[in-house]
Design a protein around this motif. Structure first.
Motif, PDB file in Angstrom:
ATOM      1  N   UNK A 131      50.282  41.279  36.790  1.00 14.31           N
ATOM      2  CA  UNK A 131      51.052  40.076  37.126  1.00 14.31           C
ATOM      3  C   UNK A 131      50.645  39.543  38.495  1.00 14.31           C
ATOM      4  N   UNK A 132      50.413  40.443  39.432  1.00 14.16           N
ATOM      5  CA  UNK A 132      49.973  40.023  40.766  1.00 14.16           C
ATOM      6  C   UNK A 132      48.658  39.253  40.678  1.00 14.16           C
ATOM      7  N   UNK A 133      47.713  39.786  39.925  1.00 19.38           N
ATOM      8  CA  UNK A 133      46.414  39.112  39.795  1.00 19.38           C
ATOM      9  C   UNK A 133      46.516  37.842  38.959  1.00 19.38           C
ATOM     10  N   UNK A 134      47.333  37.869  37.897  1.00 20.04           N
ATOM     11  CA  UNK A 134      47.433  36.722  37.005  1.00 20.04           C
ATOM     12  C   UNK A 134      48.121  35.533  37.670  1.00 20.04           C
ATOM     13  N   UNK A 135      49.148  35.803  38.471  1.00 13.91           N
ATOM     14  CA  UNK A 135      49.937  34.714  39.041  1.00 13.91           C
ATOM     15  C   UNK A 135      49.717  34.507  40.538  1.00 13.91           C
ATOM     16  N   UNK A 136      48.865  35.317  41.157  1.00 13.13           N
ATOM     17  CA  UNK A 136      48.576  35.164  42.580  1.00 13.13           C
ATOM     18  C   UNK A 136      47.510  34.107  42.821  1.00 13.13           C
ATOM     19  N   UNK A 137      47.132  33.953  44.073  1.00 12.95           N
ATOM     20  CA  UNK A 137      46.123  32.952  44.452  1.00 12.95           C
ATOM     21  C   UNK A 137      44.727  33.577  44.374  1.00 12.95           C
ATOM     22  N   UNK A 138      44.332  33.889  43.144  1.00 16.32           N
ATOM     23  CA  UNK A 138      43.041  34.522  42.904  1.00 16.32           C
ATOM     24  C   UNK A 138      42.129  33.581  42.125  1.00 16.32           C
ATOM     25  N   UNK A 139      40.847  33.923  42.106  1.00 20.82           N
ATOM     26  CA  UNK A 139      39.881  33.131  41.344  1.00 20.82           C
ATOM     27  C   UNK A 139      40.149  33.292  39.839  1.00 20.82           C
ATOM     28  N   UNK A 140      39.503  32.457  39.037  1.00 19.60           N
ATOM     29  CA  UNK A 140      39.753  32.402  37.597  1.00 19.60           C
ATOM     30  C   UNK A 140      39.466  33.739  36.915  1.00 19.60           C
ATOM     31  N   UNK A 141      38.378  34.394  37.285  1.00 22.43           N
ATOM     32  CA  UNK A 141      37.997  35.672  36.667  1.00 22.43           C
ATOM     33  C   UNK A 141      39.060  36.738  36.935  1.00 22.43           C
ATOM     34  N   UNK A 142      39.548  36.809  38.182  1.00 28.20           N
ATOM     35  CA  UNK A 142      40.568  37.793  38.532  1.00 28.20           C
ATOM     36  C   UNK A 142      41.870  37.502  37.788  1.00 28.20           C
ATOM     37  N   UNK A 143      42.236  36.220  37.661  1.00 29.92           N
ATOM     38  CA  UNK A 143      43.437  35.845  36.920  1.00 29.92           C
ATOM     39  C   UNK A 143      43.334  36.298  35.455  1.00 29.92           C
ATOM     40  N   UNK A 144      42.170  36.078  34.846  1.00 27.71           N
ATOM     41  CA  UNK A 144      41.964  36.493  33.456  1.00 27.71           C
ATOM     42  C   UNK A 144      42.114  38.003  33.317  1.00 27.71           C
ATOM     43  N   UNK A 145      41.522  38.753  34.233  1.00 23.67           N
ATOM     44  CA  UNK A 145      41.653  40.212  34.201  1.00 23.67           C
ATOM     45  C   UNK A 145      43.112  40.622  34.369  1.00 23.67           C
ATOM     46  N   UNK A 146      43.876  39.894  35.173  1.00 22.09           N
ATOM     47  CA  UNK A 146      45.296  40.171  35.360  1.00 22.09           C
ATOM     48  C   UNK A 146      46.075  40.008  34.064  1.00 22.09           C
ATOM     49  N   UNK A 147      45.788  38.914  33.317  1.00 19.50           N
ATOM     50  CA  UNK A 147      46.458  38.699  32.032  1.00 19.50           C
ATOM     51  C   UNK A 147      46.121  39.832  31.050  1.00 19.50           C
ATOM     52  N   UNK A 148      44.862  40.258  31.053  1.00 22.59           N
ATOM     53  CA  UNK A 148      44.445  41.347  30.158  1.00 22.59           C
ATOM     54  C   UNK A 148      45.180  42.637  30.534  1.00 22.59           C
ATOM     55  N   UNK A 149      45.311  42.911  31.847  1.00 24.38           N
ATOM     56  CA  UNK A 149      46.032  44.098  32.301  1.00 24.38           C
ATOM     57  C   UNK A 149      47.477  44.074  31.818  1.00 24.38           C
ATOM     58  N   UNK A 150      48.134  42.905  31.935  1.00 23.83           N
ATOM     59  CA  UNK A 150      49.525  42.798  31.492  1.00 23.83           C
ATOM     60  C   UNK A 150      49.642  43.047  29.997  1.00 23.83           C
ATOM     61  N   UNK A 151      48.744  42.462  29.218  1.00 29.47           N
ATOM     62  CA  UNK A 151      48.767  42.635  27.768  1.00 29.47           C
ATOM     63  C   UNK A 151      48.530  44.098  27.392  1.00 29.47           C
ATOM     64  N   UNK A 152      47.533  44.711  28.010  1.00 25.44           N
ATOM     65  CA  UNK A 152      47.224  46.113  27.745  1.00 25.44           C
ATOM     66  C   UNK A 152      48.413  47.008  28.106  1.00 25.44           C
ATOM     67  N   UNK A 153      49.058  46.724  29.237  1.00 28.53           N
ATOM     68  CA  UNK A 153      50.234  47.502  29.639  1.00 28.53           C
ATOM     69  C   UNK A 153      51.347  47.375  28.609  1.00 28.53           C
ATOM     70  N   UNK A 154      51.594  46.143  28.149  1.00 30.94           N
ATOM     71  CA  UNK A 154      52.654  45.917  27.159  1.00 30.94           C
ATOM     72  C   UNK A 154      52.366  46.697  25.877  1.00 30.94           C
ATOM     73  N   UNK A 155      51.129  46.680  25.425  1.00 31.92           N
ATOM     74  CA  UNK A 155      50.757  47.416  24.209  1.00 31.92           C
ATOM     75  C   UNK A 155      50.956  48.915  24.415  1.00 31.92           C
ATOM     76  N   UNK A 156      50.491  49.429  25.534  1.00 32.62           N
ATOM     77  CA  UNK A 156      50.590  50.871  25.788  1.00 32.62           C
ATOM     78  C   UNK A 156      52.042  51.305  25.963  1.00 32.62           C
TER      79      UNK A 156
END
Length: 175
Positions: free
Chosen positions: A139-164
């Motif tokens: 969430x920090x990476x997805x919604x923070x002031x990061x570049x597009x690639x980091x934001x995308x990785x943040x969304x993937x982390x959140x999704x992976x966490x939710x699944x796990x």
């Protein structure tokens, strides 16, 4: 606009020659036409510190920021740009009052941060372990002031966490 190079080599504008902790080409200061000053660590071995914190890549400097490189005293970075600051103040006074607020907002955009590879990897490990910490990092990476690639990785982390987390809860209810 002005670029000032800092390092141990005599080819730099600010030379820190008697410090073994300073790389030959350690960092650069850049002062833009809008009066903003940025420091960029040039992948130095021992790092560049702003207010005691090690920076990666480019960092926007604020008026009271203190830059330290190696074992040297703080770098007097503001002194390097006194002439440019005076020119910018005159330029601001000459600007028309009719300039729209949108144009002013566009001038003040700050470069996006890029997360370090180590923290991204740590976020994915926490996500795979099904921890809420991985979701928080995402969430920090997805919604923070990061570049597009980091934001995308943040969304993937959140999704992976939710699944796990879901899988862990399912396992608990089945047992």
């Amino acid at each position: 606009m002005r670029l000032i190079k800092i390092g141990r080599s005599n080819e730099n504008d600010i030379v820190l020659e008697n410090d073994s902790k300073v790389s030959r080409f350690h960092a650069e200061l850049f002062h833009d036409n809008d009066g903003k000053t940025f420091i960029t660590d040039l992948s130095s071995a021992n790092g560049t510190f702003v207010n005691g914190k090690k920076i990666k890549g480019t960092h926007l400097l604020k008026n009271l920021d203190v830059i330290v490189i190696g074992k040297s005293d703080p770098i007097p970075w503001k002194d390097q740009f006194k002439e440019e600051v005076s020119k910018n103040k005159l330029k601001e006074k000459e600007m028309s009052k009719e300039m729209s607020k949108e144009k002013i907002k566009n001038v003040e955009e700050v470069p996006k941060k890029i997360a370090s590879k180590g923290w991204i990897i740590a976020g994915f490990i926490f996500s795979l372990l099904g921890g809420y910490f991985g979701a928080a990092m995402g969430a920090n990476y997805a919604f923070g002031k990061y570049d597009k690639k980091t934001k995308t990785l943040g969304y993937i982390m959140m999704l992976l966490s939710a699944i796990m987390i879901g899988l862990w809860r399912l396992k608990r209810t089945v047992n």
